[in-house]
Scaffold this motif. Structure first.
Motif, PDB file in Angstrom:
ATOM      1  N   SER A  25      -8.831 -43.062 -28.623  1.00 29.83           N
ATOM      2  CA  SER A  25      -9.962 -43.519 -29.284  1.00 29.83           C
ATOM      3  C   SER A  25      -9.691 -44.371 -30.633  1.00 29.83           C
ATOM      4  O   SER A  25     -10.302 -45.603 -30.950  1.00 29.83           O
ATOM      5  CB  SER A  25     -10.898 -42.469 -29.877  1.00 29.83           C
ATOM      6  N   GLU A  29     -10.324 -48.475 -31.581  1.00 28.13           N
ATOM      7  CA  GLU A  29     -10.868 -49.162 -32.679  1.00 28.13           C
ATOM      8  C   GLU A  29     -10.119 -50.307 -33.291  1.00 28.13           C
ATOM      9  O   GLU A  29     -10.301 -50.940 -34.114  1.00 28.13           O
ATOM     10  CB  GLU A  29     -11.066 -47.945 -33.697  1.00 28.13           C
ATOM     11  N   LYS A  94      -4.994 -41.513 -38.153  1.00 32.13           N
ATOM     12  CA  LYS A  94      -5.617 -42.972 -37.788  1.00 32.13           C
ATOM     13  C   LYS A  94      -4.829 -44.366 -38.556  1.00 32.13           C
ATOM     14  O   LYS A  94      -4.827 -44.024 -39.980  1.00 32.13           O
ATOM     15  CB  LYS A  94      -7.055 -43.295 -37.702  1.00 32.13           C
ATOM     16  N   LEU A 223     -13.828 -38.837 -36.080  1.00 30.31           N
ATOM     17  CA  LEU A 223     -13.742 -39.315 -34.881  1.00 30.31           C
ATOM     18  C   LEU A 223     -14.966 -38.547 -34.139  1.00 30.31           C
ATOM     19  O   LEU A 223     -15.585 -38.791 -33.421  1.00 30.31           O
ATOM     20  CB  LEU A 223     -12.659 -39.540 -34.091  1.00 30.31           C
TER      21      LEU A 223
END
Length: 239
Positions: A25, A29, A94, A223
Protein backbone atom coordinates in the motif's frame (compact mmCIF):
# COMPACT_ATOMS: atom_id res chain seq x y z
CA UNK A 1 11.72 -29.78 8.77
CA UNK A 2 8.61 -31.09 10.53
CA UNK A 3 5.18 -29.91 9.36
CA UNK A 4 3.94 -26.79 11.15
CA UNK A 5 0.71 -26.87 13.19
CA UNK A 6 -2.32 -25.11 11.71
CA UNK A 7 -2.62 -22.47 14.44
CA UNK A 8 1.09 -21.65 14.27
CA UNK A 9 0.91 -21.49 10.48
CA UNK A 10 -2.05 -19.09 10.68
CA UNK A 11 0.02 -16.80 12.91
CA UNK A 12 3.01 -16.88 10.56
CA UNK A 13 0.79 -16.20 7.56
CA UNK A 14 -0.90 -13.30 9.35
CA UNK A 15 2.49 -11.69 9.95
CA UNK A 16 3.27 -12.14 6.27
CA UNK A 17 -0.06 -10.82 5.02
CA UNK A 18 0.06 -7.73 7.22
CA UNK A 19 3.59 -6.97 6.02
CA UNK A 20 2.59 -7.45 2.38
CA UNK A 21 -0.50 -5.27 2.65
CA UNK A 22 1.31 -2.41 4.36
CA UNK A 23 4.44 -2.32 2.23
CA UNK A 24 2.40 -2.79 -0.95
CA UNK A 25 0.00 0.00 0.00
CA UNK A 26 2.81 2.41 0.83
CA UNK A 27 4.58 1.61 -2.44
CA UNK A 28 1.35 2.07 -4.40
CA UNK A 29 1.15 5.61 -3.04
CA UNK A 30 4.59 6.22 -4.58
CA UNK A 31 3.40 5.27 -8.08
CA UNK A 32 4.27 8.21 -10.28
CA UNK A 33 6.95 9.38 -7.86
CA UNK A 34 9.80 7.24 -9.13
CA UNK A 35 12.91 8.64 -10.83
CA UNK A 36 11.63 7.89 -14.35
CA UNK A 37 8.56 6.58 -16.16
CA UNK A 38 9.70 2.96 -16.55
CA UNK A 39 10.38 2.76 -12.82
CA UNK A 40 6.90 4.05 -12.06
CA UNK A 41 5.51 1.12 -14.04
CA UNK A 42 7.73 -1.29 -12.07
CA UNK A 43 6.69 0.25 -8.75
CA UNK A 44 3.01 -0.13 -9.63
CA UNK A 45 3.54 -3.76 -10.63
CA UNK A 46 5.41 -4.66 -7.44
CA UNK A 47 2.86 -2.87 -5.27
CA UNK A 48 0.03 -4.74 -6.99
CA UNK A 49 1.86 -8.03 -6.41
CA UNK A 50 2.30 -7.33 -2.70
CA UNK A 51 -1.32 -6.33 -2.11
CA UNK A 52 -2.45 -9.33 -4.15
CA UNK A 53 -0.28 -11.60 -2.00
CA UNK A 54 -1.88 -10.14 1.12
CA UNK A 55 -5.37 -10.89 -0.17
CA UNK A 56 -4.45 -14.47 -1.08
CA UNK A 57 -2.84 -15.11 2.30
CA UNK A 58 -5.68 -13.57 4.30
CA UNK A 59 -8.11 -15.88 2.51
CA UNK A 60 -5.82 -18.84 3.17
CA UNK A 61 -5.85 -18.02 6.90
CA UNK A 62 -9.65 -18.15 6.92
CA UNK A 63 -9.47 -21.78 5.81
CA UNK A 64 -6.84 -22.64 8.43
CA UNK A 65 -8.20 -20.94 11.55
CA UNK A 66 -11.92 -20.89 12.42
CA UNK A 67 -11.28 -18.20 15.04
CA UNK A 68 -11.60 -15.63 12.26
CA UNK A 69 -15.26 -15.21 11.32
CA UNK A 70 -14.95 -13.02 8.24
CA UNK A 71 -16.05 -14.23 4.82
CA UNK A 72 -13.11 -12.79 2.88
CA UNK A 73 -9.79 -10.95 3.10
CA UNK A 74 -11.63 -7.64 3.50
CA UNK A 75 -12.41 -8.47 7.11
CA UNK A 76 -8.75 -8.62 8.05
CA UNK A 77 -8.15 -5.09 6.79
CA UNK A 78 -11.45 -3.32 7.35
CA UNK A 79 -13.02 -5.04 10.37
CA UNK A 80 -10.16 -6.38 12.47
CA UNK A 81 -9.34 -4.33 15.59
CA UNK A 82 -6.38 -2.07 14.89
CA UNK A 83 -4.55 -3.71 17.79
CA UNK A 84 -4.76 -7.00 15.88
CA UNK A 85 -2.39 -5.87 13.13
CA UNK A 86 1.08 -7.43 13.49
CA UNK A 87 3.24 -5.39 11.16
CA UNK A 88 7.03 -5.57 11.32
CA UNK A 89 9.05 -2.44 12.04
CA UNK A 90 10.87 -2.95 8.75
CA UNK A 91 7.79 -2.05 6.70
CA UNK A 92 6.05 0.32 9.12
CA UNK A 93 7.63 3.60 8.02
CA UNK A 94 6.25 5.32 4.93
CA UNK A 95 8.90 7.26 3.06
CA UNK A 96 9.18 9.21 -0.19
CA UNK A 97 12.99 9.30 -0.17
CA UNK A 98 14.22 7.11 -3.01
CA UNK A 99 17.33 5.82 -1.22
CA UNK A 100 15.24 4.86 1.80
CA UNK A 101 12.69 3.09 -0.42
CA UNK A 102 15.45 1.08 -2.10
CA UNK A 103 17.02 -0.10 1.16
CA UNK A 104 13.72 -0.75 2.93
CA UNK A 105 12.38 -2.83 0.05
CA UNK A 106 15.65 -4.62 -0.60
CA UNK A 107 15.84 -5.67 3.06
CA UNK A 108 12.19 -6.66 3.11
CA UNK A 109 12.31 -8.69 -0.09
CA UNK A 110 15.41 -10.55 1.09
CA UNK A 111 13.70 -11.45 4.36
CA UNK A 112 10.33 -12.19 2.79
CA UNK A 113 11.82 -14.36 0.06
CA UNK A 114 13.57 -16.45 2.71
CA UNK A 115 10.44 -16.60 4.89
CA UNK A 116 8.39 -17.92 1.97
CA UNK A 117 11.07 -20.47 1.02
CA UNK A 118 11.13 -21.86 4.55
CA UNK A 119 7.36 -21.96 4.98
CA UNK A 120 7.08 -23.96 1.76
CA UNK A 121 9.13 -26.68 3.44
CA UNK A 122 6.75 -27.07 6.40
CA UNK A 123 3.33 -26.91 4.71
CA UNK A 124 1.49 -29.01 2.18
CA UNK A 125 -1.53 -28.93 -0.13
CA UNK A 126 -2.98 -25.67 -1.41
CA UNK A 127 -0.95 -23.52 0.98
CA UNK A 128 2.24 -24.94 -0.50
CA UNK A 129 1.04 -24.11 -4.02
CA UNK A 130 0.09 -20.56 -3.02
CA UNK A 131 3.49 -19.95 -1.45
CA UNK A 132 5.23 -21.42 -4.50
CA UNK A 133 3.52 -18.91 -6.75
CA UNK A 134 4.48 -16.08 -4.42
CA UNK A 135 8.10 -17.24 -4.30
CA UNK A 136 8.48 -16.78 -8.05
CA UNK A 137 7.24 -13.20 -7.84
CA UNK A 138 9.33 -12.39 -4.75
CA UNK A 139 12.49 -13.39 -6.61
CA UNK A 140 11.72 -10.73 -9.20
CA UNK A 141 11.13 -8.12 -6.50
CA UNK A 142 14.43 -8.96 -4.81
CA UNK A 143 16.36 -8.68 -8.08
CA UNK A 144 14.72 -5.35 -8.83
CA UNK A 145 15.81 -3.70 -5.59
CA UNK A 146 19.25 -5.32 -5.67
CA UNK A 147 19.75 -3.79 -9.11
CA UNK A 148 18.94 -0.38 -7.67
CA UNK A 149 21.47 -0.88 -4.88
CA UNK A 150 24.09 -1.63 -7.51
CA UNK A 151 23.14 1.45 -9.57
CA UNK A 152 23.27 3.74 -6.54
CA UNK A 153 26.67 2.41 -5.49
CA UNK A 154 28.17 3.67 -8.75
CA UNK A 155 28.33 7.31 -7.58
CA UNK A 156 29.73 8.81 -4.38
CA UNK A 157 26.50 10.65 -3.54
CA UNK A 158 24.33 7.63 -4.30
CA UNK A 159 26.55 5.40 -2.20
CA UNK A 160 26.50 7.89 0.68
CA UNK A 161 22.70 8.07 0.69
CA UNK A 162 22.28 4.30 0.55
CA UNK A 163 24.83 3.82 3.33
CA UNK A 164 22.87 6.15 5.62
CA UNK A 165 19.69 4.14 5.05
CA UNK A 166 21.47 0.84 5.62
CA UNK A 167 22.42 2.00 9.10
CA UNK A 168 18.87 3.21 9.69
CA UNK A 169 17.07 0.04 8.60
CA UNK A 170 19.62 -2.54 9.76
CA UNK A 171 18.19 -2.99 13.32
CA UNK A 172 14.74 -3.48 11.79
CA UNK A 173 16.04 -6.18 9.48
CA UNK A 174 17.83 -7.85 12.38
CA UNK A 175 14.57 -8.01 14.34
CA UNK A 176 12.34 -9.05 11.45
CA UNK A 177 11.98 -12.69 12.53
CA UNK A 178 11.56 -12.08 16.26
CA UNK A 179 8.60 -14.10 17.56
CA UNK A 180 8.40 -16.29 14.45
CA UNK A 181 9.44 -19.84 13.65
CA UNK A 182 12.62 -18.37 12.14
CA UNK A 183 13.58 -16.41 15.27
CA UNK A 184 17.03 -17.99 15.58
CA UNK A 185 17.75 -18.22 11.86
CA UNK A 186 20.56 -15.92 10.70
CA UNK A 187 20.53 -16.94 7.02
CA UNK A 188 18.88 -13.77 5.68
CA UNK A 189 20.97 -11.55 7.91
CA UNK A 190 24.21 -13.12 6.67
CA UNK A 191 23.25 -13.24 2.99
CA UNK A 192 22.27 -9.56 2.97
CA UNK A 193 25.48 -8.66 4.74
CA UNK A 194 27.48 -10.55 2.11
CA UNK A 195 25.68 -8.85 -0.78
CA UNK A 196 26.13 -5.39 0.72
CA UNK A 197 29.81 -6.01 1.39
CA UNK A 198 30.29 -7.10 -2.22
CA UNK A 199 28.79 -3.79 -3.36
CA UNK A 200 31.15 -1.87 -1.07
CA UNK A 201 28.71 -0.98 1.71
CA UNK A 202 29.43 -1.25 5.43
CA UNK A 203 27.08 -3.05 7.81
CA UNK A 204 26.80 -2.22 11.52
CA UNK A 205 27.41 -4.71 14.28
CA UNK A 206 24.35 -4.98 16.50
CA UNK A 207 23.37 -7.56 19.08
CA UNK A 208 19.63 -6.96 19.21
CA UNK A 209 17.25 -6.01 16.43
CA UNK A 210 13.89 -4.26 16.72
CA UNK A 211 10.81 -6.21 15.70
CA UNK A 212 7.95 -3.85 16.52
CA UNK A 213 5.15 -6.27 15.67
CA UNK A 214 2.00 -5.09 17.40
CA UNK A 215 3.45 -1.62 18.05
CA UNK A 216 1.93 0.25 15.13
CA UNK A 217 3.52 3.36 13.68
CA UNK A 218 1.46 6.47 13.00
CA UNK A 219 1.92 5.77 9.28
CA UNK A 220 0.31 2.34 9.59
CA UNK A 221 -2.53 3.63 11.78
CA UNK A 222 -3.28 6.32 9.20
CA UNK A 223 -3.22 3.76 6.39
CA UNK A 224 -5.74 1.57 8.22
CA UNK A 225 -7.99 4.55 8.98
CA UNK A 226 -7.94 5.83 5.40
CA UNK A 227 -8.66 2.39 3.94
CA UNK A 228 -11.71 2.06 6.18
CA UNK A 229 -13.00 5.51 5.33
CA UNK A 230 -12.79 4.64 1.64
CA UNK A 231 -14.68 1.37 2.13
CA UNK A 232 -17.36 3.04 4.24
CA UNK A 233 -17.91 5.45 1.36
CA UNK A 234 -18.54 2.59 -1.05
CA UNK A 235 -21.67 0.50 -1.33
CA UNK A 236 -20.65 -3.12 -0.91
CA UNK A 237 -17.04 -2.33 -1.79
CA UNK A 238 -14.67 -5.25 -2.24
CA UNK A 239 -11.00 -5.71 -3.06
Amino acid sequence: MAMIQANQLAKELLYMADDEWVIGSFLAEMSGGGPFVEENVAISSIAQDEIGHAEIIYNEILDLDSAFQWESADGFVHQRPVSGFKVSALVSAKTIDWAAIIVQHYFYEAADQYRVSQLIEVVEGRTKNVLGQMAREERYHHRHWHTWLSKMSATLEGKRRIQEEIYHYWPKLAGFFHGTFLADDQTTFQSVKKELTTLGFATPEIKEGFSGRGVLSDDVKLLITRSRVLVEGMSGGKW
